[in-house]
Design a protein around this motif. Structure first.
Motif, PDB file in Angstrom:
ATOM      1  N   PRO A 253       0.825  -1.205   0.000  1.00 52.95           N
ATOM      2  CA  PRO A 253       0.000   0.000   0.000  1.00 52.95           C
ATOM      3  C   PRO A 253       0.864   1.261   0.000  1.00 52.95           C
ATOM      4  O   PRO A 253       1.913   1.310   0.630  1.00 52.95           O
ATOM      5  CB  PRO A 253      -0.819  -0.132   1.283  1.00 52.95           C
ATOM      6  CG  PRO A 253       0.022  -0.955   2.190  1.00 52.95           C
ATOM      7  CD  PRO A 253       0.761  -1.919   1.317  1.00 52.95           C
ATOM      8  N   VAL A 254       0.390   2.287  -0.705  1.00 50.54           N
ATOM      9  CA  VAL A 254       1.140   3.526  -0.892  1.00 50.54           C
ATOM     10  C   VAL A 254       0.504   4.622  -0.048  1.00 50.54           C
ATOM     11  O   VAL A 254      -0.717   4.806  -0.085  1.00 50.54           O
ATOM     12  CB  VAL A 254       1.143   3.946  -2.377  1.00 50.54           C
ATOM     13  CG1 VAL A 254       1.953   5.223  -2.563  1.00 50.54           C
ATOM     14  CG2 VAL A 254       1.679   2.813  -3.246  1.00 50.54           C
TER      15      VAL A 254
ATOM     16  N   GLN B  91     -13.551   9.644  -6.975  1.00 54.33           N
ATOM     17  CA  GLN B  91     -13.471   9.286  -8.389  1.00 54.33           C
ATOM     18  C   GLN B  91     -12.933   7.884  -8.669  1.00 54.33           C
ATOM     19  O   GLN B  91     -13.147   7.365  -9.769  1.00 54.33           O
ATOM     20  CB  GLN B  91     -12.566  10.302  -9.128  1.00 54.33           C
ATOM     21  CG  GLN B  91     -13.021  11.742  -9.011  1.00 54.33           C
ATOM     22  CD  GLN B  91     -14.342  11.998  -9.721  1.00 54.33           C
ATOM     23  OE1 GLN B  91     -14.665  11.356 -10.716  1.00 54.33           O
ATOM     24  NE2 GLN B  91     -15.120  12.948  -9.198  1.00 54.33           N
ATOM     25  N   MET B  92     -12.257   7.255  -7.723  1.00 62.57           N
ATOM     26  CA  MET B  92     -11.560   6.010  -8.041  1.00 62.57           C
ATOM     27  C   MET B  92     -11.925   4.858  -7.112  1.00 62.57           C
ATOM     28  O   MET B  92     -11.126   3.949  -6.885  1.00 62.57           O
ATOM     29  CB  MET B  92     -10.042   6.243  -8.027  1.00 62.57           C
ATOM     30  CG  MET B  92      -9.584   7.350  -8.951  1.00 62.57           C
ATOM     31  SD  MET B  92      -7.854   7.211  -9.395  1.00 62.57           S
ATOM     32  CE  MET B  92      -7.856   5.735 -10.411  1.00 62.57           C
ATOM     33  N   GLY B  93     -13.147   4.888  -6.573  1.00 63.56           N
ATOM     34  CA  GLY B  93     -13.569   3.831  -5.661  1.00 63.56           C
ATOM     35  C   GLY B  93     -13.599   2.455  -6.285  1.00 63.56           C
ATOM     36  O   GLY B  93     -13.409   1.448  -5.602  1.00 63.56           O
ATOM     37  N   GLU B  94     -13.832   2.367  -7.590  1.00 63.80           N
ATOM     38  CA  GLU B  94     -13.890   1.062  -8.252  1.00 63.80           C
ATOM     39  C   GLU B  94     -12.508   0.489  -8.532  1.00 63.80           C
ATOM     40  O   GLU B  94     -12.338  -0.724  -8.610  1.00 63.80           O
ATOM     41  CB  GLU B  94     -14.665   1.180  -9.568  1.00 63.80           C
ATOM     42  CG  GLU B  94     -16.143   1.507  -9.377  1.00 63.80           C
ATOM     43  CD  GLU B  94     -16.893   1.498 -10.690  1.00 63.80           C
ATOM     44  OE1 GLU B  94     -16.262   1.182 -11.733  1.00 63.80           O
ATOM     45  OE2 GLU B  94     -18.096   1.805 -10.696  1.00 63.80           O
ATOM     46  N   GLU B  95     -11.503   1.364  -8.697  1.00 61.21           N
ATOM     47  CA  GLU B  95     -10.157   0.890  -9.053  1.00 61.21           C
ATOM     48  C   GLU B  95      -9.221   0.750  -7.847  1.00 61.21           C
ATOM     49  O   GLU B  95      -8.348  -0.116  -7.830  1.00 61.21           O
ATOM     50  CB  GLU B  95      -9.512   1.850 -10.063  1.00 61.21           C
ATOM     51  CG  GLU B  95     -10.226   1.935 -11.395  1.00 61.21           C
ATOM     52  CD  GLU B  95     -11.265   3.047 -11.409  1.00 61.21           C
ATOM     53  OE1 GLU B  95     -11.501   3.637 -10.321  1.00 61.21           O
ATOM     54  OE2 GLU B  95     -11.837   3.314 -12.473  1.00 61.21           O
ATOM     55  N   LEU B  96      -9.407   1.635  -6.841  1.00 68.38           N
ATOM     56  CA  LEU B  96      -8.465   1.673  -5.726  1.00 68.38           C
ATOM     57  C   LEU B  96      -9.186   1.660  -4.383  1.00 68.38           C
ATOM     58  O   LEU B  96     -10.293   2.196  -4.252  1.00 68.38           O
ATOM     59  CB  LEU B  96      -7.580   2.927  -5.820  1.00 68.38           C
ATOM     60  CG  LEU B  96      -6.673   3.037  -7.052  1.00 68.38           C
ATOM     61  CD1 LEU B  96      -6.008   4.401  -7.101  1.00 68.38           C
ATOM     62  CD2 LEU B  96      -5.626   1.932  -7.065  1.00 68.38           C
ATOM     63  N   LEU B  97      -8.543   1.053  -3.388  1.00 63.96           N
ATOM     64  CA  LEU B  97      -9.050   1.012  -2.012  1.00 63.96           C
ATOM     65  C   LEU B  97      -8.248   1.981  -1.153  1.00 63.96           C
ATOM     66  O   LEU B  97      -7.014   2.008  -1.230  1.00 63.96           O
ATOM     67  CB  LEU B  97      -8.905  -0.390  -1.420  1.00 63.96           C
ATOM     68  CG  LEU B  97      -9.908  -1.469  -1.818  1.00 63.96           C
ATOM     69  CD1 LEU B  97      -9.463  -2.803  -1.223  1.00 63.96           C
ATOM     70  CD2 LEU B  97     -11.303  -1.112  -1.326  1.00 63.96           C
ATOM     71  N   VAL B  98      -8.940   2.761  -0.345  1.00 56.22           N
ATOM     72  CA  VAL B  98      -8.271   3.654   0.597  1.00 56.22           C
ATOM     73  C   VAL B  98      -8.333   3.026   1.981  1.00 56.22           C
ATOM     74  O   VAL B  98      -9.396   2.665   2.472  1.00 56.22           O
ATOM     75  CB  VAL B  98      -8.929   5.045   0.615  1.00 56.22           C
ATOM     76  CG1 VAL B  98      -8.278   5.926   1.688  1.00 56.22           C
ATOM     77  CG2 VAL B  98      -8.814   5.712  -0.752  1.00 56.22           C
ATOM     78  N   LEU B  99      -7.184   2.884   2.618  1.00 49.94           N
ATOM     79  CA  LEU B  99      -7.075   2.331   3.961  1.00 49.94           C
ATOM     80  C   LEU B  99      -6.718   3.445   4.929  1.00 49.94           C
ATOM     81  O   LEU B  99      -5.914   4.310   4.612  1.00 49.94           O
ATOM     82  CB  LEU B  99      -5.987   1.249   4.015  1.00 49.94           C
ATOM     83  CG  LEU B  99      -5.959   0.215   2.897  1.00 49.94           C
ATOM     84  CD1 LEU B  99      -4.738  -0.673   3.056  1.00 49.94           C
ATOM     85  CD2 LEU B  99      -7.218  -0.608   2.903  1.00 49.94           C
ATOM     86  N   GLY B 100      -7.300   3.432   6.109  1.00 51.34           N
ATOM     87  CA  GLY B 100      -6.972   4.419   7.121  1.00 51.34           C
ATOM     88  C   GLY B 100      -7.719   5.726   6.924  1.00 51.34           C
ATOM     89  O   GLY B 100      -8.606   5.846   6.077  1.00 51.34           O
ATOM     90  N   GLU B 101      -7.324   6.739   7.688  1.00 50.02           N
ATOM     91  CA  GLU B 101      -7.988   8.027   7.667  1.00 50.02           C
ATOM     92  C   GLU B 101      -6.982   9.159   7.747  1.00 50.02           C
ATOM     93  O   GLU B 101      -5.907   9.006   8.345  1.00 50.02           O
ATOM     94  CB  GLU B 101      -8.973   8.147   8.845  1.00 50.02           C
ATOM     95  CG  GLU B 101     -10.090   7.118   8.822  1.00 50.02           C
ATOM     96  CD  GLU B 101     -11.006   7.242  10.029  1.00 50.02           C
ATOM     97  OE1 GLU B 101     -10.748   8.143  10.871  1.00 50.02           O
ATOM     98  OE2 GLU B 101     -11.954   6.461  10.131  1.00 50.02           O
TER      99      GLU B 101
ATOM    100  N   TYR C 255      -2.401   0.288  11.676  1.00 49.76           N
ATOM    101  CA  TYR C 255      -2.326  -1.135  11.993  1.00 49.76           C
ATOM    102  C   TYR C 255      -2.305  -2.027  10.759  1.00 49.76           C
ATOM    103  O   TYR C 255      -1.902  -3.189  10.826  1.00 49.76           O
ATOM    104  CB  TYR C 255      -3.522  -1.527  12.871  1.00 49.76           C
ATOM    105  CG  TYR C 255      -4.873  -1.349  12.201  1.00 49.76           C
ATOM    106  CD1 TYR C 255      -5.427  -2.372  11.442  1.00 49.76           C
ATOM    107  CD2 TYR C 255      -5.584  -0.168  12.321  1.00 49.76           C
ATOM    108  CE1 TYR C 255      -6.652  -2.215  10.821  1.00 49.76           C
ATOM    109  CE2 TYR C 255      -6.809  -0.004  11.712  1.00 49.76           C
ATOM    110  CZ  TYR C 255      -7.344  -1.024  10.961  1.00 49.76           C
ATOM    111  OH  TYR C 255      -8.562  -0.861  10.331  1.00 49.76           O
ATOM    112  N   PHE C 256      -2.724  -1.516   9.602  1.00 53.49           N
ATOM    113  CA  PHE C 256      -2.917  -2.319   8.397  1.00 53.49           C
ATOM    114  C   PHE C 256      -1.691  -2.349   7.486  1.00 53.49           C
ATOM    115  O   PHE C 256      -1.745  -2.945   6.413  1.00 53.49           O
ATOM    116  CB  PHE C 256      -4.115  -1.758   7.609  1.00 53.49           C
ATOM    117  CG  PHE C 256      -4.089  -0.263   7.484  1.00 53.49           C
ATOM    118  CD1 PHE C 256      -3.335   0.347   6.500  1.00 53.49           C
ATOM    119  CD2 PHE C 256      -4.783   0.530   8.372  1.00 53.49           C
ATOM    120  CE1 PHE C 256      -3.288   1.724   6.394  1.00 53.49           C
ATOM    121  CE2 PHE C 256      -4.748   1.914   8.281  1.00 53.49           C
ATOM    122  CZ  PHE C 256      -3.998   2.515   7.279  1.00 53.49           C
TER     123      PHE C 256
END
Length: 438
Positions: free
Chosen positions: A65-66, A99-109, A197-198
């Motif tokens: 993850p980046v 815009q990119m919910g279908e291609e990428l997952l966002v982890l954390g806040e 944590y992830f």
């Protein structure tokens, strides 16, 4: 031959070194799939899809993850301008979410946000991490049940290896799995209290996560635990709530070997119901030992109405310790309803403790719980009660109370006992706030 061997031996490290250096400096150019550069002219109106393909191209050159900030810097470097030049509603994080919910997952806040590719496996890992972080420690079987309720299918329908093997392989560096009672397995995250944590340890903050309550100190219970005897004394005025078959109170009397006139042992059930649920011989034996030592034994004592129960029996308040081991409302109406009912039970119990606990910083309320879901979902540390502060957590050690047998609270008379000796159990401590804090 010897000289030739020596030269050959010396030549290998330099060759390997050149290979490593060349491998380290070699980078694939970051371009669109057709080979064109990623650059865009700042200030020109660009369709979000044009920005999206560039973000995906940059993601392919980075190891997920980046961190969102890293992705944003890489975008500015390869495109030639900040993403805010093209996406006016916010920065990279806002673009990814909108815009990119279908291609990428966002982890954390917030500043702890990372991004990775949106694949079925990554979505499953994200769900598991969140579930374990929120509810862990948790039985793997319970985690599987939660997965089924949320996804409408069993875990093995998608991953034939099953949940146990999936966790051990895919979260090997992040999770801790250990055996519990029977064939059960409990899972928790190693960095549960860290906002990152992830991700791997290298990508977490150096200052770590929130300060663990376990590291607190100074409570009477912690200071008295020496590993061999109960941390309570005959001189302490103790109210024991919900003691089922009375075996915990009996363990104190047996350990003291002297009078226990300051001990008040109570049960929620009437005496005849105790006989039916836990066995007449065992309950009678415990009652007899307690009374012989001078302890008070009360039945039909409701932990939600402490002061009323004391007034009904004409007893004084001002206890040094109030103990409620493994409280449970005895509900059998479903998991969610049970969690709510037990939160209410704890809230009312703690509110009652304020009125009958001695008003000094040395007096404490002790609640023992199994340290895994669904008991952690009761969130006892977060309950707010005026006049009482949660101060710390210490391990609950069964070995300190020889003869104590945990009994299951149930509305069914046929269900009697479960062994918790192999379970992770803790004792939560509450005390009256000091004068300067109140």
């Amino acid at each position: 031959p010897r000289l030739l061997m020596a030269r050959t031996k010396r030549s290998h490290p330099s060759t390997d070194g050149r290979a490593k250096r060349s491998k380290k400096t070699k980078q694939e150019p970051c371009t669109l799939p057709d080979g064109t550069p990623l650059t865009l002219e700042p200030g020109v109106l660009v369709d979000p899809s044009e920005i999206g393909v560039r973000v995906l191209a940059i993601m392919r050159s980075l190891k997920p993850p980046v961190h969102v900030a890293t992705l944003s810097k890489a975008f500015a470097k390869h495109v030639g301008a900040s993403i805010k030049q093209f996406h006016k509603r916010g920065g990279m994080l806002n673009f990814l979410k909108s815009q990119m919910g279908e291609e990428l997952l966002v982890l954390g806040e917030g500043n702890d946000s990372f991004v990775q590719h949106n694949t079925g496996r990554n979505r499953t890992l994200q769900w598991l991490r969140r579930a374990i972080n929120e509810h862990g420690p948790i039985l793997v079987s319970m985690l599987g049940r939660m997965y089924h309720e949320e996804h409408g299918s069993h875990f093995v329908d998608t991953y034939p290896e099953g949940l146990n093997k999936f966790l051990a392989k895919s979260l090997e560096c992040e999770a801790v799995l250990h055996s519990s009672k029977g064939n059960e397995v409990v899972v928790d995250l190693k960095a549960k209290d860290d906002p990152r944590y992830f991700v791997s340890k290298k990508k977490r903050r150096k200052d770590g996560g929130r300060e663990a309550v376990m590291e607190g100190g100074g409570s009477q219970l912690r200071n008295r635990i020496d590993g061999s005897e109960p941390p309570y004394r005959p001189s302490d005025r103790i109210l024991v709530v919900g003691d089922a078959d009375l075996s915990w109170s009996r363990s104190l009397v047996d350990a003291w070997g002297e009078e226990a006139c300051n001990l008040v042992a109570t049960t929620y059930e009437p005496k005849q119901e105790l006989f039916a649920k836990y066995g007449k011989r065992a309950v009678r034996s415990n009652r007899k030992a307690l009374k012989a030592a001078g302890a008070a034994v009360w039945h039909e004592f409701d932990g939600r109405m402490l002061q009323e129960g004391l007034e009904h029996r004409g007893a004084a308040a001002d206890f040094d310790f109030i103990v409620f081991n493994f409280p449970h409302a005895g509900s059998d109406t479903g998991l969610k309803s049970s969690i709510c009912e037990n939160q209410t039970l704890l809230q009312r119990f703690l509110s009652g403790c304020v009125r009958v606990l001695k008003k000094d910083s040395q007096s404490e309320v002790h609640i023992a719980l199994v340290n895994r879901y669904p008991y952690t979902a009761w969130k006892p540390r977060e309950l707010k009660v005026a006049g009482l502060d949660h101060v710390e957590i210490v391990p609950f050690e069964f070995k300190l109370f020889p003869g104590y047998t945990h009994r299951k609270t149930s509305l069914m008379e046929t269900e009697t006992s479960v062994g918790l000796e192999s379970e992770p159990c803790v004792c939560l401590l509450y005390t009256s706030p000091s004068p300067r804090d109140s």
